[in-house]
Design a protein around this motif. Structure first.
Motif, PDB file in Angstrom:
ATOM      1  N   ALA A   1       0.988  -1.211   0.164  1.00 18.21           N
ATOM      2  CA  ALA A   1      -0.110  -0.017   0.107  1.00 18.21           C
ATOM      3  C   ALA A   1       0.739   1.079   0.079  1.00 18.21           C
ATOM      4  O   ALA A   1       1.612   1.483   0.861  1.00 18.21           O
ATOM      5  N   LEU A   2       0.770   2.092  -1.173  1.00 18.17           N
ATOM      6  CA  LEU A   2       1.716   3.178  -1.242  1.00 18.17           C
ATOM      7  C   LEU A   2       0.785   4.313  -1.174  1.00 18.17           C
ATOM      8  O   LEU A   2      -0.144   4.456  -1.729  1.00 18.17           O
ATOM      9  N   GLY A   3       1.168   5.429  -0.359  1.00 21.42           N
ATOM     10  CA  GLY A   3       0.490   6.578   0.061  1.00 21.42           C
ATOM     11  C   GLY A   3       1.153   7.810  -0.351  1.00 21.42           C
ATOM     12  O   GLY A   3       2.410   8.017   0.517  1.00 21.42           O
ATOM     13  N   CYS A   4       0.844   8.889  -0.980  1.00 24.57           N
ATOM     14  CA  CYS A   4       1.475  10.007  -1.115  1.00 24.57           C
ATOM     15  C   CYS A   4       0.403  11.169  -1.410  1.00 24.57           C
ATOM     16  O   CYS A   4      -0.328  10.722  -2.574  1.00 24.57           O
ATOM     17  N   PRO A   5       0.575  12.361  -0.991  1.00 27.73           N
ATOM     18  CA  PRO A   5      -0.316  13.242  -1.541  1.00 27.73           C
ATOM     19  C   PRO A   5       0.089  13.884  -2.646  1.00 27.73           C
ATOM     20  O   PRO A   5       1.336  13.705  -3.257  1.00 27.73           O
ATOM     21  N   ALA A   6      -1.087  14.708  -3.572  1.00 23.17           N
ATOM     22  CA  ALA A   6      -0.611  15.419  -4.623  1.00 23.17           C
ATOM     23  C   ALA A   6       0.195  16.686  -4.240  1.00 23.17           C
ATOM     24  O   ALA A   6      -0.250  17.353  -3.119  1.00 23.17           O
ATOM     25  N   MET A   7       1.307  16.981  -4.969  1.00 18.89           N
ATOM     26  CA  MET A   7       1.891  18.160  -4.602  1.00 18.89           C
ATOM     27  C   MET A   7       2.245  18.878  -6.096  1.00 18.89           C
ATOM     28  O   MET A   7       1.999  18.244  -7.008  1.00 18.89           O
ATOM     29  N   GLY A   8       2.194  20.117  -5.754  1.00 19.71           N
ATOM     30  CA  GLY A   8       2.838  20.944  -7.005  1.00 19.71           C
ATOM     31  C   GLY A   8       1.674  21.099  -7.896  1.00 19.71           C
ATOM     32  O   GLY A   8       0.393  21.048  -7.681  1.00 19.71           O
ATOM     33  N   ALA A   9       1.876  20.657  -9.244  1.00 21.02           N
ATOM     34  CA  ALA A   9       1.043  20.705 -10.308  1.00 21.02           C
ATOM     35  C   ALA A   9       0.681  19.297 -10.418  1.00 21.02           C
ATOM     36  O   ALA A   9       0.708  18.661 -11.358  1.00 21.02           O
ATOM     37  N   GLU A  10       0.129  18.618  -9.354  1.00 21.59           N
ATOM     38  CA  GLU A  10      -0.347  17.428  -9.381  1.00 21.59           C
ATOM     39  C   GLU A  10       0.793  16.250  -9.656  1.00 21.59           C
ATOM     40  O   GLU A  10       0.397  15.509 -10.629  1.00 21.59           O
ATOM     41  N   VAL A  11       1.537  16.135  -8.651  1.00 18.82           N
ATOM     42  CA  VAL A  11       2.636  15.147  -8.935  1.00 18.82           C
ATOM     43  C   VAL A  11       2.790  14.550  -7.570  1.00 18.82           C
ATOM     44  O   VAL A  11       2.531  15.144  -6.373  1.00 18.82           O
ATOM     45  N   LEU A  12       3.701  13.410  -7.479  1.00 22.52           N
ATOM     46  CA  LEU A  12       4.070  12.837  -6.267  1.00 22.52           C
ATOM     47  C   LEU A  12       5.316  13.812  -5.449  1.00 22.52           C
ATOM     48  O   LEU A  12       6.014  14.598  -6.169  1.00 22.52           O
ATOM     49  N   GLU A  13       5.248  13.745  -4.246  1.00 20.86           N
ATOM     50  CA  GLU A  13       6.302  14.580  -3.473  1.00 20.86           C
ATOM     51  C   GLU A  13       7.646  14.169  -3.982  1.00 20.86           C
ATOM     52  O   GLU A  13       7.912  13.135  -4.222  1.00 20.86           O
ATOM     53  N   GLU A  14       8.211  15.297  -4.388  1.00 16.14           N
ATOM     54  CA  GLU A  14       9.472  14.904  -5.366  1.00 16.14           C
ATOM     55  C   GLU A  14      10.966  14.857  -4.726  1.00 16.14           C
ATOM     56  O   GLU A  14      11.829  14.419  -5.295  1.00 16.14           O
ATOM     57  N   SER A  15      10.925  15.118  -3.085  1.00 16.00           N
ATOM     58  CA  SER A  15      12.302  15.077  -2.837  1.00 16.00           C
ATOM     59  C   SER A  15      12.494  13.707  -1.977  1.00 16.00           C
ATOM     60  O   SER A  15      13.567  13.006  -2.138  1.00 16.00           O
ATOM     61  N   GLU A  16      11.393  13.116  -1.355  1.00 15.04           N
ATOM     62  CA  GLU A  16      11.518  11.856  -0.975  1.00 15.04           C
ATOM     63  C   GLU A  16      10.786  10.763  -1.559  1.00 15.04           C
ATOM     64  O   GLU A  16      11.381   9.685  -1.853  1.00 15.04           O
ATOM     65  N   PHE A  17       9.401  11.044  -1.724  1.00 15.89           N
ATOM     66  CA  PHE A  17       8.654   9.868  -2.366  1.00 15.89           C
ATOM     67  C   PHE A  17       8.936   9.518  -3.791  1.00 15.89           C
ATOM     68  O   PHE A  17       9.133   8.287  -4.135  1.00 15.89           O
ATOM     69  N   GLN A  18       9.089  10.550  -4.628  1.00 15.95           N
ATOM     70  CA  GLN A  18       9.322  10.297  -6.200  1.00 15.95           C
ATOM     71  C   GLN A  18      10.543   9.534  -6.270  1.00 15.95           C
ATOM     72  O   GLN A  18      10.615   8.472  -6.784  1.00 15.95           O
ATOM     73  N   PRO A  19      11.782   9.567  -5.628  1.00 18.04           N
ATOM     74  CA  PRO A  19      12.876   9.081  -5.913  1.00 18.04           C
ATOM     75  C   PRO A  19      12.741   7.618  -5.109  1.00 18.04           C
ATOM     76  O   PRO A  19      13.221   6.590  -5.916  1.00 18.04           O
ATOM     77  N   PHE A  20      12.119   7.403  -4.205  1.00 16.59           N
ATOM     78  CA  PHE A  20      11.772   5.953  -3.563  1.00 16.59           C
ATOM     79  C   PHE A  20      10.954   5.219  -4.518  1.00 16.59           C
ATOM     80  O   PHE A  20      11.049   4.135  -5.083  1.00 16.59           O
ATOM     81  N   TYR A  21       9.965   5.667  -5.225  1.00 12.77           N
ATOM     82  CA  TYR A  21       9.065   5.132  -5.829  1.00 12.77           C
ATOM     83  C   TYR A  21       9.728   4.670  -7.155  1.00 12.77           C
ATOM     84  O   TYR A  21       9.841   3.679  -7.819  1.00 12.77           O
ATOM     85  N   ASP A  22      10.669   5.702  -7.791  1.00 13.32           N
ATOM     86  CA  ASP A  22      11.625   5.210  -8.934  1.00 13.32           C
ATOM     87  C   ASP A  22      12.380   4.350  -8.770  1.00 13.32           C
ATOM     88  O   ASP A  22      12.723   3.187  -9.437  1.00 13.32           O
ATOM     89  N   SER A  23      12.977   3.981  -7.545  1.00 15.24           N
ATOM     90  CA  SER A  23      13.643   2.953  -7.097  1.00 15.24           C
ATOM     91  C   SER A  23      13.225   1.575  -6.894  1.00 15.24           C
ATOM     92  O   SER A  23      13.861   0.529  -7.034  1.00 15.24           O
ATOM     93  N   ILE A  24      11.895   1.636  -6.696  1.00 18.38           N
ATOM     94  CA  ILE A  24      11.294   0.215  -6.414  1.00 18.38           C
ATOM     95  C   ILE A  24      10.117   0.042  -7.499  1.00 18.38           C
ATOM     96  O   ILE A  24       9.647  -1.225  -7.839  1.00 18.38           O
ATOM     97  N   ARG A  25       9.982   0.834  -8.697  1.00 17.67           N
ATOM     98  CA  ARG A  25       9.293   0.834  -9.721  1.00 17.67           C
ATOM     99  C   ARG A  25       9.421  -0.474 -10.484  1.00 17.67           C
ATOM    100  O   ARG A  25       8.528  -1.246 -10.630  1.00 17.67           O
ATOM    101  N   ASP A  26      10.602  -1.038 -10.650  1.00 18.41           N
ATOM    102  CA  ASP A  26      11.090  -2.337 -11.380  1.00 18.41           C
ATOM    103  C   ASP A  26      10.549  -3.286 -10.636  1.00 18.41           C
ATOM    104  O   ASP A  26      10.546  -4.523 -11.199  1.00 18.41           O
ATOM    105  N   SER A  27      10.349  -3.302  -9.256  1.00 15.18           N
ATOM    106  CA  SER A  27      10.007  -4.553  -8.270  1.00 15.18           C
ATOM    107  C   SER A  27       8.547  -4.525  -8.145  1.00 15.18           C
ATOM    108  O   SER A  27       8.286  -5.421  -7.451  1.00 15.18           O
ATOM    109  N   LEU A  28       7.788  -3.776  -8.936  1.00 17.94           N
ATOM    110  CA  LEU A  28       6.477  -3.872  -8.767  1.00 17.94           C
ATOM    111  C   LEU A  28       5.613  -4.837  -9.579  1.00 17.94           C
ATOM    112  O   LEU A  28       4.496  -5.329  -9.094  1.00 17.94           O
ATOM    113  N   SER A  29       6.246  -5.540 -10.450  1.00 18.82           N
ATOM    114  CA  SER A  29       5.845  -6.591 -11.124  1.00 18.82           C
ATOM    115  C   SER A  29       5.354  -7.756 -10.353  1.00 18.82           C
ATOM    116  O   SER A  29       6.134  -8.441  -9.631  1.00 18.82           O
TER     117      SER A  29
END
Length: 143
Positions: free
Chosen positions: A54-82
């Motif tokens: 279960a992944l939770g993140c609010p909308a930030m800026g122009a409707e994007v994931l939080e960019e300093s912590e959550f987006q880099p985390f998500y990018d790092s696990i993205r390929d493990s979601l399959s």
């Protein structure tokens, strides 16, 4: 098989954290157990120990994931979601949920299996939103 579930979130004002706690309650109501982490305390090396997320993140800026912590985390696990069952949730203050639609599309594109549509809550979760969070946790547990 006893599926391991992780709830990983980022919260600036506490709204998404409240949602995470209630997703956990839904999992527990269904007889399950989940490990819950603020994104900064999750060891990315452990991502494959969990079959459900279960992944939770609010909308930030122009409707994007939080960019300093959550987006880099998500990018790092993205390929493990399959092959993993995934539930998405987050709060927002403006917009129409574009960030969640984009996020859902991205999870699906890498082979993650969404258990429900992403849950979005405007500002602080009210009783109805709390119940939706609990239901999301129950759906993830049963998936």
């Amino acid at each position: 098989m006893n599926d391991k579930i992780a709830i990983i979130y980022w919260s600036g004002t506490g709204n998404t954290e409240t949602m995470a706690q209630n997703v956990k309650k839904g999992i527990e109501n269904s007889g399950g157990n989940a490990d819950i982490f603020n994104v900064s305390s999750f060891d990315i090396g452990n991502i494959n120990n969990y079959s459900k997320l279960a992944l939770g993140c609010p909308a930030m800026g122009a409707e994007v994931l939080e960019e300093s912590e959550f987006q880099p985390f998500y990018d790092s696990i993205r390929d493990s979601l399959s092959g993993k069952k995934v539930a998405l949730f987050g709060s927002y203050d403006w917009g129409d949920g574009e960030w969640m639609r984009n996020w859902q599309d991205d999870v699906s594109s890498v082979g993650g299996s969404l258990v429900k549509d992403g849950l979005i809550v405007n500002l602080s979760p009210d009783d109805d939103a709390i119940n939706q969070c609990v239901s999301l946790g129950e759906a993830l547990m049963k998936a």
